[in-house]
Design an enzyme around this catalytic site. Structure first.
Site, PDB file in Angstrom:
ATOM      1  N   ILE A  77      52.974   8.225 -47.249  1.00 50.81           N
ATOM      2  CA  ILE A  77      54.105   8.100 -49.011  1.00 50.81           C
ATOM      3  C   ILE A  77      52.492   8.236 -49.610  1.00 50.81           C
ATOM      4  O   ILE A  77      52.106   7.565 -49.652  1.00 50.81           O
ATOM      5  CB  ILE A  77      54.378   6.879 -48.574  1.00 50.81           C
ATOM      6  CG1 ILE A  77      55.954   6.907 -47.566  1.00 50.81           C
ATOM      7  CG2 ILE A  77      54.677   6.602 -50.539  1.00 50.81           C
ATOM      8  CD1 ILE A  77      56.172   5.585 -47.993  1.00 50.81           C
ATOM      9  N   CYS A  78      52.340   8.861 -50.418  1.00 49.51           N
ATOM     10  CA  CYS A  78      51.825   9.150 -52.076  1.00 49.51           C
ATOM     11  C   CYS A  78      51.587   7.458 -52.591  1.00 49.51           C
ATOM     12  O   CYS A  78      52.344   6.878 -53.068  1.00 49.51           O
ATOM     13  CB  CYS A  78      51.844   9.612 -52.880  1.00 49.51           C
ATOM     14  SG  CYS A  78      51.142   9.458 -54.221  1.00 49.51           S
ATOM     15  N   ILE A  79      50.437   6.870 -52.172  1.00 42.71           N
ATOM     16  CA  ILE A  79      49.761   5.099 -52.983  1.00 42.71           C
ATOM     17  C   ILE A  79      50.490   6.145 -54.324  1.00 42.71           C
ATOM     18  O   ILE A  79      50.848   4.540 -55.282  1.00 42.71           O
ATOM     19  CB  ILE A  79      48.606   4.518 -52.253  1.00 42.71           C
ATOM     20  CG1 ILE A  79      48.916   3.869 -52.517  1.00 42.71           C
ATOM     21  CG2 ILE A  79      47.910   5.562 -53.261  1.00 42.71           C
ATOM     22  CD1 ILE A  79      47.369   2.810 -52.035  1.00 42.71           C
TER      23      ILE A  79
END
Lengths: 130, 134
Positions: A77-79
């Site tokens: 998941i992209c931070i």
């Protein structure tokens, strides 16, 4: 073949999570390698463990989580996108001084570099989104 | 690490949805990986690089200035589809002056904007190894 898969839309709101899930299952069945699945934009919501759809509906986050754990998939998941949308793992919640985390087992939170690296390392990069 | 041809395809208006802003975040990160990066602007995506953007009344961040930094990150190929401009009554004069400095030509400032036809755009896309669309 080695694939990186990018998912840009949230579960239920959009078909892309379902289609990507079916694609990843089919690719694994055919013996292909899934190098990474990267969740971006509202796609990060595929990684919450707090979804409760009606009982007769699928629970997409759980399906991703189980598929990931079964096949050792790297579900990222992209931070930056996650922080905007309130998706937190335990360490990030602590770092931000927040009182809860909500990421489902089998996912991890990391940076956008993981997407670019996936593109470099994989034979094909496939985007599911609007 | 291997070098690949990456293209970021921008199809949506800069405001109204978050796609353009988050696309730009990916583009800027990609610069750190020393890849052959280009951008495509098609459909409403051409609005992302128009001049004179003003977001004061919508309460959102005006991130249009960030496109001007792309040249400093060695991202100097911004393909803009001619038909998409024309369909919206736009010409190159409506676009920001986006440039890069060519170190092989005594750091001459050159335009990063390359106007191409729909047919040419299709051919450029076909040459890419990694195409991410936003």
């Amino acid at each position: 073949m080695k694939y990186t898969v990018m998912i840009n839309e949230g579960p239920y709101q959009h078909q892309s999570s379902d289609t990507a899930l079916q694609f990843v299952r089919a690719a694994l069945e055919k013996g292909h390698e899934i190098f990474r699945v990267f969740f971006y934009h509202d796609g990060v919501n595929n990684g919450t463990r707090l979804s409760v759809p009606p009982a007769d509906d699928r629970l997409l986050q759980k399906e991703w989580s189980e598929l990931g754990l079964e096949h050792g998939l790297d579900l990222v998941i992209c931070i930056a996108a996650a922080q905007r949308r309130g998706l937190m793992d335990e360490s990030e919640a602590k770092r931000q001084g927040l009182d809860a985390d909500n990421i489902i087992e089998g996912f991890r939170i990391s940076g956008l570099g993981q997407l670019i690296e996936g593109g470099i390392q994989s034979d094909r990069t496939i985007v599911f989104g609007d | 690490m291997a070098t690949k041809k990456f293209m970021f395809v921008n199809r949506k208006a800069p405001y109204g949805t978050v796609y353009a802003l988050e696309s730009l975040e990916v583009v800027l990160i990609s610069a750190a990986f020393d890849q052959d990066v280009s951008l495509a602007f098609i459909d409403d995506g051409v609005y992302q690089i128009t001049k004179g953007q003003d977001t004061t009344t919508i309460g959102q961040k005006n991130f249009s200035k960030a496109y001007k930094a792309l040249g400093d990150y060695d991202i100097s190929k911004l393909y803009v589809e001619k038909e998409s401009l024309a369909e919206r009554g736009l010409t190159q004069d409506d676009l920001m002056d986006l440039v890069w400095e060519d170190e092989d030509d005594d750091w001459a400032e050159k335009s990063s904007i390359i106007i191409v036809s729909r047919e040419e755009m299709a051919a450029i896309m076909a040459e890419q190894e990694v195409t991410l669309s936003f």
